[in-house]
Scaffold this motif. Structure first.
Motif, PDB file in Angstrom:
ATOM      1  N   ASP A  36      -4.374  -4.960  -3.961  1.00  0.00           N
ATOM      2  CA  ASP A  36      -3.349  -5.854  -3.376  1.00  0.00           C
ATOM      3  C   ASP A  36      -1.710  -5.357  -3.463  1.00  0.00           C
ATOM      4  O   ASP A  36      -0.873  -6.122  -3.241  1.00  0.00           O
ATOM      5  CB  ASP A  36      -3.346  -7.110  -3.993  1.00  0.00           C
ATOM      6  CG  ASP A  36      -3.359  -7.292  -5.445  1.00  0.00           C
ATOM      7  OD1 ASP A  36      -3.032  -6.170  -6.074  1.00  0.00           O
ATOM      8  OD2 ASP A  36      -3.397  -8.397  -5.983  1.00  0.00           O
ATOM      9  N   ARG A  37      -1.650  -3.997  -4.560  1.00  0.00           N
ATOM     10  CA  ARG A  37      -0.337  -3.515  -4.524  1.00  0.00           C
ATOM     11  C   ARG A  37       0.622  -4.353  -5.362  1.00  0.00           C
ATOM     12  O   ARG A  37       1.698  -4.239  -4.522  1.00  0.00           O
ATOM     13  CB  ARG A  37       0.170  -3.155  -2.806  1.00  0.00           C
ATOM     14  CG  ARG A  37      -0.944  -2.323  -2.253  1.00  0.00           C
ATOM     15  CD  ARG A  37      -0.356  -2.144  -0.634  1.00  0.00           C
ATOM     16  NE  ARG A  37      -1.342  -1.366   0.145  1.00  0.00           N
ATOM     17  CZ  ARG A  37      -1.374  -1.162   1.406  1.00  0.00           C
ATOM     18  NH1 ARG A  37      -0.088  -1.876   2.167  1.00  0.00           N
ATOM     19  NH2 ARG A  37      -2.318  -0.848   2.125  1.00  0.00           N
ATOM     20  N   ASN A  38       0.198  -5.001  -6.223  1.00  0.00           N
ATOM     21  CA  ASN A  38       1.197  -5.649  -7.311  1.00  0.00           C
ATOM     22  C   ASN A  38       1.537  -5.096  -8.256  1.00  0.00           C
ATOM     23  O   ASN A  38       2.296  -5.525  -9.336  1.00  0.00           O
ATOM     24  CB  ASN A  38       0.753  -7.203  -7.156  1.00  0.00           C
ATOM     25  CG  ASN A  38      -0.361  -7.035  -8.126  1.00  0.00           C
ATOM     26  OD1 ASN A  38      -1.087  -6.041  -8.405  1.00  0.00           O
ATOM     27  ND2 ASN A  38      -0.895  -8.360  -8.412  1.00  0.00           N
ATOM     28  N   TRP A  52      -8.785   0.381   3.732  1.00  0.00           N
ATOM     29  CA  TRP A  52      -7.287   0.659   3.610  1.00  0.00           C
ATOM     30  C   TRP A  52      -6.839   0.343   5.059  1.00  0.00           C
ATOM     31  O   TRP A  52      -7.104   1.008   6.099  1.00  0.00           O
ATOM     32  CB  TRP A  52      -7.067   2.006   3.343  1.00  0.00           C
ATOM     33  CG  TRP A  52      -5.771   2.218   2.761  1.00  0.00           C
ATOM     34  CD1 TRP A  52      -5.933   2.343   1.457  1.00  0.00           C
ATOM     35  CD2 TRP A  52      -4.606   2.415   3.162  1.00  0.00           C
ATOM     36  NE1 TRP A  52      -4.279   2.349   0.847  1.00  0.00           N
ATOM     37  CE2 TRP A  52      -3.613   2.356   2.072  1.00  0.00           C
ATOM     38  CE3 TRP A  52      -4.172   2.271   4.557  1.00  0.00           C
ATOM     39  CZ2 TRP A  52      -2.396   2.332   2.320  1.00  0.00           C
ATOM     40  CZ3 TRP A  52      -2.764   2.438   4.710  1.00  0.00           C
ATOM     41  CH2 TRP A  52      -1.974   2.334   3.747  1.00  0.00           C
ATOM     42  N   THR A  53      -5.830  -0.562   5.031  1.00  0.00           N
ATOM     43  CA  THR A  53      -5.139  -0.999   6.101  1.00  0.00           C
ATOM     44  C   THR A  53      -3.506  -0.838   5.669  1.00  0.00           C
ATOM     45  O   THR A  53      -3.135  -0.592   4.734  1.00  0.00           O
ATOM     46  CB  THR A  53      -5.483  -2.472   6.608  1.00  0.00           C
ATOM     47  OG1 THR A  53      -4.952  -3.400   5.588  1.00  0.00           O
ATOM     48  CG2 THR A  53      -6.975  -2.503   6.804  1.00  0.00           C
ATOM     49  N   GLN A  54      -2.708  -1.434   6.649  1.00  0.00           N
ATOM     50  CA  GLN A  54      -1.491  -1.392   6.525  1.00  0.00           C
ATOM     51  C   GLN A  54      -0.944  -2.317   5.491  1.00  0.00           C
ATOM     52  O   GLN A  54      -0.033  -2.431   4.895  1.00  0.00           O
ATOM     53  CB  GLN A  54      -0.588  -1.631   7.999  1.00  0.00           C
ATOM     54  CG  GLN A  54      -0.801  -0.356   8.886  1.00  0.00           C
ATOM     55  CD  GLN A  54      -0.153   0.873   8.587  1.00  0.00           C
ATOM     56  OE1 GLN A  54       0.950   0.925   7.483  1.00  0.00           O
ATOM     57  NE2 GLN A  54      -0.756   2.142   8.225  1.00  0.00           N
ATOM     58  N   THR A  55      -1.830  -3.447   5.368  1.00  0.00           N
ATOM     59  CA  THR A  55      -1.387  -4.596   4.683  1.00  0.00           C
ATOM     60  C   THR A  55      -2.234  -4.698   3.241  1.00  0.00           C
ATOM     61  O   THR A  55      -1.768  -5.369   2.412  1.00  0.00           O
ATOM     62  CB  THR A  55      -1.459  -5.956   5.339  1.00  0.00           C
ATOM     63  OG1 THR A  55      -2.994  -5.990   5.679  1.00  0.00           O
ATOM     64  CG2 THR A  55      -0.537  -5.856   6.564  1.00  0.00           C
ATOM     65  N   ARG A  56      -3.150  -3.779   3.099  1.00  0.00           N
ATOM     66  CA  ARG A  56      -4.004  -3.994   1.868  1.00  0.00           C
ATOM     67  C   ARG A  56      -4.559  -2.583   1.660  1.00  0.00           C
ATOM     68  O   ARG A  56      -5.186  -2.007   2.561  1.00  0.00           O
ATOM     69  CB  ARG A  56      -4.937  -5.077   1.925  1.00  0.00           C
ATOM     70  CG  ARG A  56      -5.805  -5.527   0.678  1.00  0.00           C
ATOM     71  CD  ARG A  56      -6.397  -6.724   0.618  1.00  0.00           C
ATOM     72  NE  ARG A  56      -7.209  -6.938  -0.624  1.00  0.00           N
ATOM     73  CZ  ARG A  56      -6.620  -7.683  -1.358  1.00  0.00           C
ATOM     74  NH1 ARG A  56      -5.281  -8.128  -1.283  1.00  0.00           N
ATOM     75  NH2 ARG A  56      -7.258  -7.711  -2.536  1.00  0.00           N
ATOM     76  N   GLU A 354      10.207  -0.040  10.661  1.00  0.00           N
ATOM     77  CA  GLU A 354      10.897  -0.294   9.347  1.00  0.00           C
ATOM     78  C   GLU A 354      11.098   0.800   8.384  1.00  0.00           C
ATOM     79  O   GLU A 354      11.634   0.637   7.386  1.00  0.00           O
ATOM     80  CB  GLU A 354      10.141  -1.380   8.797  1.00  0.00           C
ATOM     81  CG  GLU A 354      10.386  -2.762   9.446  1.00  0.00           C
ATOM     82  CD  GLU A 354       9.707  -2.938  10.924  1.00  0.00           C
ATOM     83  OE1 GLU A 354      10.147  -3.653  11.824  1.00  0.00           O
ATOM     84  OE2 GLU A 354       8.573  -1.975  10.924  1.00  0.00           O
ATOM     85  N   ASP A 617       9.439   0.679  -1.826  1.00  0.00           N
ATOM     86  CA  ASP A 617       8.107  -0.381  -1.517  1.00  0.00           C
ATOM     87  C   ASP A 617       7.687  -0.308   0.044  1.00  0.00           C
ATOM     88  O   ASP A 617       7.648  -1.317   0.449  1.00  0.00           O
ATOM     89  CB  ASP A 617       8.404  -1.676  -2.062  1.00  0.00           C
ATOM     90  CG  ASP A 617       9.387  -2.500  -1.206  1.00  0.00           C
ATOM     91  OD1 ASP A 617      10.299  -1.977  -0.523  1.00  0.00           O
ATOM     92  OD2 ASP A 617       9.445  -3.499  -1.413  1.00  0.00           O
ATOM     93  N   TRP A 619       5.178   0.013   1.484  1.00  0.00           N
ATOM     94  CA  TRP A 619       3.858  -0.958   1.944  1.00  0.00           C
ATOM     95  C   TRP A 619       4.052  -2.045   2.287  1.00  0.00           C
ATOM     96  O   TRP A 619       3.347  -2.873   2.840  1.00  0.00           O
ATOM     97  CB  TRP A 619       2.771  -0.862   0.734  1.00  0.00           C
ATOM     98  CG  TRP A 619       3.370  -1.215  -0.847  1.00  0.00           C
ATOM     99  CD1 TRP A 619       3.516  -2.530  -1.116  1.00  0.00           C
ATOM    100  CD2 TRP A 619       4.132  -0.386  -1.583  1.00  0.00           C
ATOM    101  NE1 TRP A 619       4.116  -2.371  -2.397  1.00  0.00           N
ATOM    102  CE2 TRP A 619       4.507  -1.254  -2.722  1.00  0.00           C
ATOM    103  CE3 TRP A 619       4.367   1.014  -1.555  1.00  0.00           C
ATOM    104  CZ2 TRP A 619       5.006  -0.504  -3.898  1.00  0.00           C
ATOM    105  CZ3 TRP A 619       4.932   1.600  -2.653  1.00  0.00           C
ATOM    106  CH2 TRP A 619       5.372   0.745  -3.910  1.00  0.00           C
ATOM    107  N   ARG A 620       5.481  -2.805   1.888  1.00  0.00           N
ATOM    108  CA  ARG A 620       5.893  -4.102   2.306  1.00  0.00           C
ATOM    109  C   ARG A 620       6.587  -4.211   3.556  1.00  0.00           C
ATOM    110  O   ARG A 620       6.985  -5.263   3.897  1.00  0.00           O
ATOM    111  CB  ARG A 620       6.629  -4.527   1.166  1.00  0.00           C
ATOM    112  CG  ARG A 620       5.796  -4.789  -0.165  1.00  0.00           C
ATOM    113  CD  ARG A 620       6.761  -5.958  -1.125  1.00  0.00           C
ATOM    114  NE  ARG A 620       5.968  -6.039  -2.383  1.00  0.00           N
ATOM    115  CZ  ARG A 620       6.319  -5.224  -3.460  1.00  0.00           C
ATOM    116  NH1 ARG A 620       7.361  -4.413  -3.675  1.00  0.00           N
ATOM    117  NH2 ARG A 620       5.700  -5.645  -4.473  1.00  0.00           N
TER     118      ARG A 620
END
Length: 621
Positions: A36-38, A52-56, A354, A617, A619-620
């Motif tokens: 969850d990339r936290n 593996w996706t762009q958001t997770r 972005e 960051d 990934w966000r």
């Protein structure tokens, strides 16, 4: 298998992977990563961990830096031009061996954990088939990190407690058709569980970000320093105006003054402790390659651009790695001048992109090394490609530069405009100042008055032709970014034109500084004569104002154009300052005529910079 105790690195990684881990045993075999990339590894990472996706999805770094500064470059290395030396220097990095290289090395590992479970049997953890060339597994045992390479055994006692693991990246994505950057780690212990991770992309810097380091050269051979003191003084003054500390400037002794052309800085990052990304700079060495040649009875073997070794000798170190990518298997359309990294820039972020987008020049008939371009396009965004084949040097930084703007995007493009330069001159004539001289106070041999220049039909034709070429570039750039013509900041720049006989006659002048080599010029001329390249190529005649350096805070170190002067005012400077009057850009003029401009380059070409990441960051985004 070697072991190294590294308490500081262990503590850093332990702080990441222990957070949120329950004391009770897991119901089955469980392997977790920071999905969850936290910045922590816990039960929240269970869902979706095999995709593996762009958001997770978990992220790992290419561990290509030199935390212990063990990668030495000797004087013998620098003297030996053999490509074997370049390959050896490029191969030296923290991922090269299975030893922890200094106490900070473990911070570059992506954390994984097996959850505690009741078992009496040993287990194994391994990387997917054929993925060992891209990553390495590590296990932490009693404060000591041990390499497992691509597979290792975990004891039953370790599995009952829960095992702390790390994944070390050994490379970057060079061609996503060969490797898409993902690695699967599998735990087998009375059952099977897997996680999928992806290597962090190499994200190019953009010029809206302030530099933390500015790098330039200092000539070491007598006679190579004409104009250098003036250039350096102007650069330092511009940096002072941007409030950059003196130590921001790194001066490296090197006769190749084109520091923008020998490497392209990028950043790679992954989630780190306390929400702070772990960032590594990765410098892309230019793909400048000279095939073996025989000259005056002497054979010179293939070689890479010697100045590029500065990335190994002076810049690589903790949190700074290097990637070398080139291919000697090139078609005739590959023009080595376009491999200089002044041809590789980045558009800043905008809607739908972005992280920004790479920008470089290429055409079917005149292109850079395809393997290097493929690596750039394999990272995070499709590049924007413009036609720079009409420029003798052929770099994208010669005509456009991204600068801050008060618009929805936050930026626009400063554009070289030959038509505007002619308009400024025509107005001067109309106002009675046609006797003002171009290039006054410079070493330029031909210094016509405004009236003489405007009476020269060839002068007018070549600048209109250059303007049409720039129109073609802008058609692509405005279409791709959504910028409108009225948002562009146009500044006056005049251009010179060279057809093949003129190019051959000017070879000594154009190649003296090394900006374009004799081999590159000869190859270009041959293609021009065969109709495989434009019949004429151009270089900036007045200094190319957009080809300057952004220094943060809106300060732009621009080359002094040496336009015609009226009542002590340089008309090209005045027009540029007028165009920027309602923007956040503050021009500081830098004298570069003899040191850089005379060699077909400008301030930007003679400098490079480490900038704050476009987005650490990512990934966000």
């Amino acid at each position: 298998m070697r072991r190294v105790l590294a308490a500081a690195g262990v503590a850093a990684l332990t702080g990441v992977i222990l957070t949120g881990v329950p004391a009770q045993a897991a119901p089955g075999v469980t392997l977790l990563a920071d999905t969850d990339r936290n910045g922590t590894v816990d039960w929240a990472d269970q869902a979706g961990k095999t995709k593996w996706t762009q958001t997770r999805g978990a992220i790992f770094l290419p561990n290509l830096d030199d935390d212990a500064k063990r990668c030495k470059v000797t004087e013998e290395d620098l003297k030996d031009r053999a490509i074997a030396v370049d390959e050896r220097l490029a191969a030296c990095n923290d991922a090269q061996d299975d030893v922890l290289n200094g106490p900070q090395d473990a911070q570059d590992f992506a954390p994984l954990r097996t959850m505690p479970r009741t078992t009496q049997a040993d287990g194994t953890v391994e990387i997917g088939a054929d993925q060992g060339r891209y990553a390495r597994l590590w296990v932490e045992r009693n404060g000591t990190w041990t390499s497992l390479n691509d597979k290792g055994t975990l004891t039953a006692a370790e599995l009952r407690k829960g095992v702390k693991l790390g994944l070390e990246g050994k490379d970057v994505i060079r061609d996503r058709a060969v490797w898409d950057g993902t690695v699967t780690v599998t735990l087998k212990a009375g059952g099977t569980d897997s996680v999928r991770l992806r290597v962090a992309p190499l994200i190019m810097q953009n010029d809206l970000k302030a530099p933390s380091k500015v790098v330039t050269s200092k000539p070491i051979t007598p006679g190579y320093d004409a104009g250098y003191p003036e250039f350096l003084a102007g650069l330092k003054a511009a940096m002072k105006a941007a409030r950059l500390p003196d130590e921001t400037l790194q001066i490296v002794g090197n006769d190749d003054r084109w520091f923008q052309d020998i490497f392209e800085p990028t950043t790679a990052s992954m989630p780190g402790p306390n929400g702070k990304p772990q960032v590594m700079r990765v410098l892309l060495r230019s793909a400048n390659y000279r095939p073996g040649v025989e000259f005056e009875g002497v054979y010179y073997p293939p070689a890479l651009r010697a100045a590029g070794r500065v990335v190994f000798s002076a810049l690589r170190g903790p949190d700074v790695g290097v990637v070398q990518q080139y291919t000697p298997d090139r078609t005739e359309a590959v023009d080595d001048s376009l491999n200089s990294t002044g041809n590789y820039e980045s558009l800043p972020p905008y809607r739908g992109h972005e992280l920004g987008r790479p920008l470089f020049g290429s055409t079917a008939g005149r292109m850079p090394d395809p393997s290097f371009a493929r690596m750039i396009g394999s990272q995070y965004a499709d590049p924007v490609v413009i036609d720079t084949s009409w420029l003798a040097v052929g770099h994208s930084d010669e005509t456009v530069h991204a600068v801050p703007a008060r618009n929805a995007r936050g930026w626009t493009l400063m554009v070289a405009d030959p038509r505007l330069a002619l308009d400024v001159m025509r107005k001067a004539t109309k106002d009675g100042h046609g006797g003002a001289v171009l290039f006054e106070g410079t070493s330029e041999q031909d210094k016509p008055t405004i009236d003489q220049a405007l009476a020269d039909q060839e002068f007018l034709r070549r600048n209109e032709t250059a303007a049409q070429h720039i129109d073609t570039q802008l058609a692509v750039l405005t279409r791709e970014t959504g910028l409108t013509d009225r948002e562009l900041i146009r500044v006056p720049v005049l251009f010179q034109e060279f057809r093949w006989p003129q190019l051959a006659a000017a070879a000594g002048e154009l190649t003296a500084s090394g900006r374009i080599t004799r081999e590159q010029l000869t190859g270009l001329g041959e293609r021009m004569r065969r109709g495989q390249a434009p019949e004429a190529v151009f270089v900036a005649h007045s200094a190319g104002i957009p080809n300057g350096i952004s220094l943060g805070g809106g300060v732009f170190g621009a080359p002094d154009p040496h336009g015609p002067r009226v009542n002590g005012v340089d008309l090209f400077k005045a027009k540029t300052e007028q165009a920027l009057a309602h923007t956040a850009v503050k021009i500081k003029w830098v004298e570069d005529w003899d040191f850089l401009h005379a060699g077909a380059g400008e301030v930007h070409c003679g400098t490079n910079a480490f900038r704050e990441p476009t987005r650490a960051d990512w990934w966000r985004a």
